[in-house]
Design a protein around this motif. Sequence first.
Motif, PDB file in Angstrom:
ATOM      1  N   ALA A  30      10.324  10.375 -21.763  1.00 25.11           N
ATOM      2  CA  ALA A  30       9.504  11.562 -22.042  1.00 25.11           C
ATOM      3  C   ALA A  30       9.784  12.599 -20.963  1.00 25.11           C
ATOM      4  N   GLN A  31      10.226  13.759 -21.362  1.00 24.95           N
ATOM      5  CA  GLN A  31      10.483  14.824 -20.390  1.00 24.95           C
ATOM      6  C   GLN A  31       9.156  15.396 -19.916  1.00 24.95           C
ATOM      7  N   ASP A  32       9.090  15.652 -18.615  1.00 19.34           N
ATOM      8  CA  ASP A  32       7.838  16.091 -17.992  1.00 19.34           C
ATOM      9  C   ASP A  32       7.918  17.592 -17.706  1.00 19.34           C
ATOM     10  N   PHE A  33       7.273  18.383 -18.550  1.00 15.19           N
ATOM     11  CA  PHE A  33       7.377  19.845 -18.420  1.00 15.19           C
ATOM     12  C   PHE A  33       6.737  20.341 -17.132  1.00 15.19           C
ATOM     13  N   THR A  34       5.850  19.513 -16.549  1.00 13.78           N
ATOM     14  CA  THR A  34       5.187  19.972 -15.316  1.00 13.78           C
ATOM     15  C   THR A  34       6.149  19.955 -14.124  1.00 13.78           C
ATOM     16  N   VAL A  35       7.293  19.290 -14.285  1.00 14.56           N
ATOM     17  CA  VAL A  35       8.286  19.255 -13.203  1.00 14.56           C
ATOM     18  C   VAL A  35       9.438  20.183 -13.590  1.00 14.56           C
ATOM     19  N   MET A  36       9.409  21.366 -13.040  1.00 10.54           N
ATOM     20  CA  MET A  36      10.462  22.359 -13.288  1.00 10.54           C
ATOM     21  C   MET A  36      10.764  22.522 -14.780  1.00 10.54           C
ATOM     22  N   GLY A  37       9.693  22.614 -15.542  1.00 12.25           N
ATOM     23  CA  GLY A  37       9.835  22.865 -16.983  1.00 12.25           C
ATOM     24  C   GLY A  37      10.568  21.755 -17.720  1.00 12.25           C
ATOM     25  N   GLY A  38      10.552  20.545 -17.147  1.00 12.29           N
ATOM     26  CA  GLY A  38      11.251  19.424 -17.815  1.00 12.29           C
ATOM     27  C   GLY A  38      12.741  19.689 -17.963  1.00 12.29           C
ATOM     28  N   SER A  39      13.249  20.641 -17.151  1.00 10.56           N
ATOM     29  CA  SER A  39      14.661  21.027 -17.301  1.00 10.56           C
ATOM     30  C   SER A  39      15.565  19.843 -16.959  1.00 10.56           C
ATOM     31  N   LEU A  58       0.838  -1.218   0.000  1.00 10.52           N
ATOM     32  CA  LEU A  58       0.000   0.000   0.000  1.00 10.52           C
ATOM     33  C   LEU A  58       0.864   1.256   0.000  1.00 10.52           C
ATOM     34  N   ALA A  59       1.932   1.200   0.798  1.00 10.13           N
ATOM     35  CA  ALA A  59       2.835   2.360   0.867  1.00 10.13           C
ATOM     36  C   ALA A  59       3.491   2.597  -0.488  1.00 10.13           C
ATOM     37  N   LEU A  60       3.872   1.504  -1.139  1.00 10.73           N
ATOM     38  CA  LEU A  60       4.494   1.622  -2.475  1.00 10.73           C
ATOM     39  C   LEU A  60       3.515   2.275  -3.447  1.00 10.73           C
ATOM     40  N   ARG A  61       2.279   1.796  -3.393  1.00  4.56           N
ATOM     41  CA  ARG A  61       1.271   2.330  -4.319  1.00  4.56           C
ATOM     42  C   ARG A  61       1.075   3.828  -4.102  1.00  4.56           C
ATOM     43  N   GLN A  62       1.041   4.217  -2.815  1.00  5.44           N
ATOM     44  CA  GLN A  62       0.853   5.646  -2.510  1.00  5.44           C
ATOM     45  C   GLN A  62       2.036   6.460  -3.015  1.00  5.44           C
ATOM     46  N   LYS A  63       3.218   5.942  -2.752  1.00  4.24           N
ATOM     47  CA  LYS A  63       4.444   6.621  -3.175  1.00  4.24           C
ATOM     48  C   LYS A  63       4.452   6.804  -4.702  1.00  4.24           C
ATOM     49  N   LYS A  64       4.089   5.710  -5.394  1.00  4.30           N
ATOM     50  CA  LYS A  64       4.068   5.756  -6.862  1.00  4.30           C
ATOM     51  C   LYS A  64       3.045   6.775  -7.357  1.00  4.30           C
ATOM     52  N   ALA A  65       1.880   6.753  -6.731  1.00  2.54           N
ATOM     53  CA  ALA A  65       0.805   7.654  -7.185  1.00  2.54           C
ATOM     54  C   ALA A  65       1.240   9.107  -7.069  1.00  2.54           C
ATOM     55  N   ILE A  66       1.969   9.415  -5.990  1.00  2.00           N
ATOM     56  CA  ILE A  66       2.418  10.805  -5.799  1.00  2.00           C
ATOM     57  C   ILE A  66       3.405  11.197  -6.900  1.00  2.00           C
ATOM     58  N   VAL A  67       4.391  10.333  -7.127  1.00  2.00           N
ATOM     59  CA  VAL A  67       5.419  10.664  -8.133  1.00  2.00           C
ATOM     60  C   VAL A  67       4.790  10.707  -9.528  1.00  2.00           C
ATOM     61  N   GLU A  68       3.854   9.779  -9.763  1.00  2.00           N
ATOM     62  CA  GLU A  68       3.244   9.718 -11.104  1.00  2.00           C
ATOM     63  C   GLU A  68       2.424  10.962 -11.431  1.00  2.00           C
ATOM     64  N   LYS A  69       2.114  11.747 -10.436  1.00  2.00           N
ATOM     65  CA  LYS A  69       1.361  13.005 -10.655  1.00  2.00           C
ATOM     66  C   LYS A  69       2.253  14.096 -11.226  1.00  2.00           C
ATOM     67  N   GLY A  70       3.558  13.836 -11.306  1.00  2.39           N
ATOM     68  CA  GLY A  70       4.493  14.822 -11.849  1.00  2.39           C
ATOM     69  C   GLY A  70       4.467  16.101 -11.041  1.00  2.39           C
ATOM     70  N   GLY A  71       4.353  17.220 -11.728  1.00  5.13           N
ATOM     71  CA  GLY A  71       4.402  18.538 -11.072  1.00  5.13           C
ATOM     72  C   GLY A  71       3.120  18.906 -10.347  1.00  5.13           C
ATOM     73  N   GLY A  72       2.125  18.030 -10.350  1.00  5.00           N
ATOM     74  CA  GLY A  72       0.894  18.301  -9.613  1.00  5.00           C
ATOM     75  C   GLY A  72      -0.200  18.909 -10.478  1.00  5.00           C
ATOM     76  N   ASP A  73      -1.392  19.011  -9.855  1.00  4.67           N
ATOM     77  CA  ASP A  73      -2.596  19.394 -10.609  1.00  4.67           C
ATOM     78  C   ASP A  73      -2.456  20.729 -11.335  1.00  4.67           C
ATOM     79  N   LYS A  74      -1.904  21.731 -10.627  1.00 12.22           N
ATOM     80  CA  LYS A  74      -1.835  23.077 -11.227  1.00 12.22           C
ATOM     81  C   LYS A  74      -0.954  23.074 -12.482  1.00 12.22           C
ATOM     82  N   ALA A  75       0.200  22.421 -12.344  1.00 13.34           N
ATOM     83  CA  ALA A  75       1.137  22.374 -13.486  1.00 13.34           C
ATOM     84  C   ALA A  75       0.530  21.561 -14.629  1.00 13.34           C
ATOM     85  N   ILE A  76      -0.212  20.509 -14.275  1.00 11.91           N
ATOM     86  CA  ILE A  76      -0.847  19.694 -15.328  1.00 11.91           C
ATOM     87  C   ILE A  76      -1.919  20.519 -16.041  1.00 11.91           C
TER      88      ILE A  76
END
Length: 514
Positions: free
Chosen positions: A92-101, A8-26
């Motif tokens: 795939a670079q994720d622009f929602t996380v610090m502009g994919g820098s 369960l902890a793994l799933r939660q951890k994954k879900a957080i990271v998989e959200k990338g930069g978060g709702d606002k950035a998405i």
Amino acid sequence: MTLKKNILALRQKKAIVEKGGGDKAIEKQVAMGKMTARDRILALLDAGSFHEYDLFVEHEERNFGMDGKELPGDGVITGTGTINGAPICIYAQDFTVMGGSLGLKHARKITKIMDHALKMKMPCIGINDSGGARIQEGIGALAGYGEIFYRNTMASGVIPQISVILGPCAGGAVYSPALTDFVFVVENISKMFITGPNVIETVLGEKISQEDLGGARVHAEITGNAHFYALSEMECLDQIKELISLIPHSNQFKAVKVEPKEPSFPKSIENIIPADPKQPYDVREVIYALADDSKFLEVQELWAPNIVIGFGRMNGDTVGFVANQPMYLAGVLDCDASDKAARFIRYCDAFNIPIITLEDMPGYLPGVDQEHAGVIRHGAKMLYAYSEATVAKVTVILRKAYGGGYIAMNSRHLGADFMFAWPGAEIAVMGPEGAANIIFRKEIMEAEDEDAMRQQKVQEYIEKFANPYVAASKGYIDAVIEPLETRELLLHALEVSKNKDDYRPAKKHGIPPF
Ligand code: HXC
């Protein structure tokens, strides 16, 4: 019980990271008309096939407010999966996380998946959406880029490398796509430049938008940096799938053979070339009339359209077509057309793809502009590429084959395996008008009626030299053929070339006129 908790902890951890930069950035990403990095991967790969690695990699920068700053996945998603069943590596670079820098750890995730692709012999697809080198990391980011470029070069000609530009690709970041085999761009979304509009305004005082400086159309039409142009991200992903289905997945294999289908193009191949040799036509119609199922995936369609390149199939096997396009500049060879064809020929050769050359051109483009742009150097690339290529090479002269262009378009003299010519082919040093004006200049000038004499001499030249029979009499053409026989002869030529074994002198590498 503990295991369940841990899961369960793994799933939660994954879900957080998989959200990338978060709702606002998405939200911001979506408002820009862009898909998220994860959605792009999921849309491109076969359902359920994506497996992600290095999800929990973290940056190690401590300066400029970076200490403890959380950057999910360090701004890039990497993994493996399949496209229509074919295994591939992807990032795939994720622009929602610090502009994919790109920082060092971000780069190391990319180089790790690139190493994997090279070792396991899979295509590597990179989706670029990034503000470039992570400014806070300084040299670490530059080191990361260098390590990517090095691997791009090592993998070149071994596995296919595909770059997809789905956002900014700024500064030195552009050089990874430039080192890869195919670059995909999307209208209004892709932006590629070395120095952005701000720098240009500061240094040169010129105002220009990102789009006009390095938008999708700029690279598809003007610079030739892009190979495929799409109007939407989904169209772009479909183009990638089609390309992957056509190309071999390493230089050790052939492309997957499919069930052969006869061409379905409605126009007869005999009716494509106009009766008047000065009239243009679309050479792609000849390709449609020859290729299996009349299918042709054109590469760099909008750039240097005086030459057409791309992939099709013959008897179910992938082939590369190189064809002069009489619809543009009479199909003449110039600097850009030479660059475009030469690179494609080298691609086909590196990946064991036979090349079919369809020839109809008046030669190299004359003029000060071309000379000063280096048509000697650029034009030489085609001679080099065809001569160097050891895959099966078959040429059909459809109509005009003049001058240096005759030699350059995979002539017998550069090692063509089979040379065919249609009965209306004109093979000579130059066009009849130009030739008559030079060699009969005296007779024309001394004639009472200069025009009538010129016409007579032009006609004489055409009858004597501008036909396929002189070349055929010397064995430079293997057969003068009817248009309707062309597909059958090509299929046969490819069939008997299957075990072609052609050697070149041992060397570290040649010195092509880059
Ligand atoms: C660190 C960056 C960044 C970068 C963007 N961000 N680029 N952080 N390093 N290179 C951050 C922003 O601060 C912002 O953070 C978030 O990403 C989103 O960026 P925005 O500017 O809000 O997005 P947008 O308005 O869409 O503009 C995108 C952009 C712009 C055009 C790419 O961000 C930009 O100009 N970035 C810098 C481009 C650049 O000069 N890169 C360095 C090139 S030199 P917050 O926290 O506000 O959300 C280079 C050398 C490599 O790459 C050499 C290799 C040989």
